[in-house]
Design a protein around this motif. Sequence first.
Motif, mmCIF file in Angstrom:
data_model
loop_
_atom_site.group_PDB
_atom_site.id
_atom_site.type_symbol
_atom_site.label_atom_id
_atom_site.label_comp_id
_atom_site.label_asym_id
_atom_site.label_seq_id
_atom_site.Cartn_x
_atom_site.Cartn_y
_atom_site.Cartn_z
ATOM 1 N N ALA A 26 0.827 -1.212 0.000
ATOM 2 C CA ALA A 26 0.000 0.000 0.000
ATOM 3 C C ALA A 26 0.858 1.257 0.000
ATOM 4 C CB ALA A 26 -0.930 0.001 1.208
ATOM 5 N N ARG A 27 2.105 1.168 0.453
ATOM 6 C CA ARG A 27 3.008 2.318 0.435
ATOM 7 C C ARG A 27 3.669 2.509 -0.926
ATOM 8 N NH1 ARG A 27 4.715 -0.062 5.371
ATOM 9 N NH2 ARG A 27 6.638 -0.706 4.345
ATOM 10 N N GLY A 28 3.486 1.578 -1.845
ATOM 11 C CA GLY A 28 4.134 1.649 -3.149
ATOM 12 C C GLY A 28 3.291 2.388 -4.180
ATOM 13 N N LYS A 29 3.596 2.130 -5.438
ATOM 14 C CA LYS A 29 2.872 2.758 -6.545
ATOM 15 C C LYS A 29 1.500 2.114 -6.692
ATOM 16 C CE LYS A 29 7.064 3.460 -9.255
ATOM 17 N NZ LYS A 29 7.715 3.102 -10.535
ATOM 18 N N ARG A 30 0.576 2.883 -7.280
ATOM 19 C CA ARG A 30 -0.766 2.338 -7.512
ATOM 20 C C ARG A 30 -1.343 2.905 -8.792
ATOM 21 N NH1 ARG A 30 -4.012 2.996 -2.744
ATOM 22 N NH2 ARG A 30 -2.065 3.236 -1.680
ATOM 23 N N VAL A 31 -2.205 2.119 -9.420
ATOM 24 C CA VAL A 31 -2.946 2.529 -10.608
ATOM 25 C C VAL A 31 -4.389 2.098 -10.407
ATOM 26 C CG1 VAL A 31 -3.258 2.188 -13.083
ATOM 27 C CG2 VAL A 31 -0.965 2.335 -12.153
ATOM 28 N N ALA A 32 -5.311 3.036 -10.605
ATOM 29 C CA ALA A 32 -6.743 2.724 -10.482
ATOM 30 C C ALA A 32 -7.329 2.537 -11.870
ATOM 31 C CB ALA A 32 -7.454 3.852 -9.753
ATOM 32 N N LYS A 33 -8.043 1.450 -12.038
ATOM 33 C CA LYS A 33 -8.761 1.161 -13.277
ATOM 34 C C LYS A 33 -10.235 0.985 -12.927
ATOM 35 C CE LYS A 33 -5.582 1.139 -16.380
ATOM 36 N NZ LYS A 33 -5.673 2.031 -17.509
ATOM 37 N N ALA A 34 -11.060 0.809 -13.938
ATOM 38 C CA ALA A 34 -12.500 0.706 -13.712
ATOM 39 C C ALA A 34 -12.863 -0.480 -12.815
ATOM 40 C CB ALA A 34 -13.228 0.588 -15.042
ATOM 41 N N GLY A 35 -12.187 -1.614 -13.005
ATOM 42 C CA GLY A 35 -12.572 -2.822 -12.289
ATOM 43 C C GLY A 35 -11.747 -3.145 -11.066
ATOM 44 N N PHE A 36 -10.635 -2.457 -10.856
ATOM 45 C CA PHE A 36 -9.758 -2.790 -9.741
ATOM 46 C C PHE A 36 -8.755 -1.664 -9.507
ATOM 47 C CE2 PHE A 36 -7.916 -4.381 -13.621
ATOM 48 C CZ PHE A 36 -6.627 -3.885 -13.572
ATOM 49 N N VAL A 37 -8.040 -1.775 -8.402
ATOM 50 C CA VAL A 37 -6.886 -0.929 -8.119
ATOM 51 C C VAL A 37 -5.700 -1.877 -8.011
ATOM 52 C CG1 VAL A 37 -5.801 0.646 -6.473
ATOM 53 C CG2 VAL A 37 -8.258 0.788 -6.899
ATOM 54 N N LEU A 38 -4.597 -1.555 -8.682
ATOM 55 C CA LEU A 38 -3.389 -2.373 -8.631
ATOM 56 C C LEU A 38 -2.315 -1.608 -7.874
ATOM 57 C CD1 LEU A 38 -1.752 -4.876 -9.501
ATOM 58 C CD2 LEU A 38 -1.166 -3.641 -11.585
ATOM 59 N N GLN A 39 -1.781 -2.236 -6.832
ATOM 60 C CA GLN A 39 -0.676 -1.660 -6.060
ATOM 61 C C GLN A 39 0.569 -2.501 -6.317
ATOM 62 O OE1 GLN A 39 -2.217 -2.080 -2.087
ATOM 63 N NE2 GLN A 39 -3.283 -0.122 -2.178
ATOM 64 N N MET A 40 1.746 -1.842 -6.310
ATOM 65 C CA MET A 40 2.986 -2.560 -6.568
ATOM 66 C C MET A 40 4.112 -1.961 -5.741
ATOM 67 S SD MET A 40 5.409 -2.566 -9.906
ATOM 68 C CE MET A 40 6.041 -0.971 -9.412
ATOM 69 N N ILE A 41 4.984 -2.813 -5.250
ATOM 70 C CA ILE A 41 6.196 -2.356 -4.578
ATOM 71 C C ILE A 41 7.292 -3.386 -4.837
ATOM 72 C CG2 ILE A 41 5.740 -3.437 -2.336
ATOM 73 C CD1 ILE A 41 6.847 -0.738 -1.138
ATOM 74 N N ALA A 42 8.509 -2.898 -5.035
ATOM 75 C CA ALA A 42 9.662 -3.784 -5.211
ATOM 76 C C ALA A 42 10.109 -4.278 -3.837
ATOM 77 C CB ALA A 42 10.793 -3.041 -5.908
ATOM 78 N N ARG A 43 10.439 -5.559 -3.767
ATOM 79 C CA ARG A 43 10.924 -6.122 -2.519
ATOM 80 C C ARG A 43 12.404 -5.811 -2.357
ATOM 81 N NH1 ARG A 43 8.035 -10.414 -4.374
ATOM 82 N NH2 ARG A 43 9.848 -11.691 -4.733
ATOM 83 N N PRO A 44 12.891 -5.733 -1.115
ATOM 84 C CA PRO A 44 14.318 -5.489 -0.885
ATOM 85 C C PRO A 44 15.173 -6.631 -1.432
ATOM 86 C CG PRO A 44 13.058 -5.258 1.151
ATOM 87 C CD PRO A 44 12.125 -5.797 0.119
ATOM 88 N N GLU A 45 16.416 -6.320 -1.744
ATOM 89 C CA GLU A 45 17.356 -7.345 -2.215
ATOM 90 C C GLU A 45 17.491 -8.436 -1.163
ATOM 91 O OE1 GLU A 45 18.944 -7.575 -5.165
ATOM 92 O OE2 GLU A 45 17.849 -5.795 -5.829
ATOM 93 N N GLY A 46 17.676 -9.655 -1.625
ATOM 94 C CA GLY A 46 17.878 -10.764 -0.697
ATOM 95 C C GLY A 46 16.619 -11.541 -0.386
ATOM 96 N N GLU A 47 15.457 -11.005 -0.740
ATOM 97 C CA GLU A 47 14.219 -11.760 -0.525
ATOM 98 C C GLU A 47 13.965 -12.663 -1.718
ATOM 99 O OE1 GLU A 47 10.737 -9.889 0.860
ATOM 100 O OE2 GLU A 47 11.793 -8.527 2.194
ATOM 101 N N ALA A 48 12.953 -13.489 -1.639
ATOM 102 C CA ALA A 48 12.628 -14.435 -2.701
ATOM 103 C C ALA A 48 12.443 -13.708 -4.032
ATOM 104 C CB ALA A 48 11.361 -15.198 -2.343
ATOM 105 N N PRO A 49 12.977 -14.248 -5.131
ATOM 106 C CA PRO A 49 12.972 -13.532 -6.397
ATOM 107 C C PRO A 49 11.669 -13.620 -7.191
ATOM 108 C CG PRO A 49 14.117 -15.599 -6.646
ATOM 109 C CD PRO A 49 13.746 -15.488 -5.196
ATOM 110 N N GLY A 50 10.710 -14.402 -6.808
ATOM 111 C CA GLY A 50 9.504 -14.601 -7.609
ATOM 112 C C GLY A 50 8.541 -13.431 -7.567
ATOM 113 N N ILE A 51 7.422 -13.607 -8.255
ATOM 114 C CA ILE A 51 6.342 -12.625 -8.273
ATOM 115 C C ILE A 51 5.339 -13.027 -7.197
ATOM 116 C CG2 ILE A 51 4.450 -11.649 -9.614
ATOM 117 C CD1 ILE A 51 6.070 -12.282 -12.126
ATOM 118 N N ARG A 52 5.000 -12.086 -6.317
ATOM 119 C CA ARG A 52 4.004 -12.360 -5.280
ATOM 120 C C ARG A 52 2.805 -11.455 -5.513
ATOM 121 N NH1 ARG A 52 6.718 -12.501 0.552
ATOM 122 N NH2 ARG A 52 6.523 -10.266 0.222
#
Length: 138
Positions: free
Chosen positions: A39-65
Motif C-alpha cells: 500500500a506504500r508503493g505505486k498504484r494505478v486505479a482502473k475501472a474494475g480494480f486498483v493495482l498496487q505494486m512495490i519492489a521487494r528489498p534485495e535478498g528476498e525471494a525472487p519470484g512474483i508475489r
Amino acid sequence: MTPPDLPLEGLPAPQEENSPAVSLRLQVLKNRSDFLRAARGKRVAKAGFVLQMIARPEGEAPGIRIGYTCSKKVGNAVARNRAKRRLREAARLILLQGGQPGHDYVLIGRRETTATQAFDDLQSDLAHALGILHGASK
C-alpha cells in the motif's frame, strides 16, 4: 497379463523440453504486513480494480508475489469471492508475462465493476496498469 520387459541398457534417458528454472506459479501474499507494505508503493486505479505494486528489498525471494482483497463494500461473501476469483484468473493470465520478479502486487476489487466487467476488458486493464507501473506507457 503383463507387458514384456524392455532392456534398459542403451536407451537414452527421457528429456524434459520445458523445464523452467523458476516456478511459474504466482506466490500469494497472506500476511497483513505484506499488504501494508504494498500500500506504500505505486498504484494505478482502473475501472474494475486498483493495482498496487512495490519492489521487494534485495535478498528476498525472487519470484512474483500477489495478493487479492475485496472489502465488504464490494458486496456479500458471494460477490466478494466471485470478484476475487476473476482477479486471480486475470492475474494468472497476465501477470506471468507482464509482472517483474522481485515485486509484490495487490489487486483490490471494486464495487459492482470487478464482478460484472467483461473479462477481456479486465485483462486488458491489468496489462495496461502493469505497463504504467513499470514505466512502459503513461
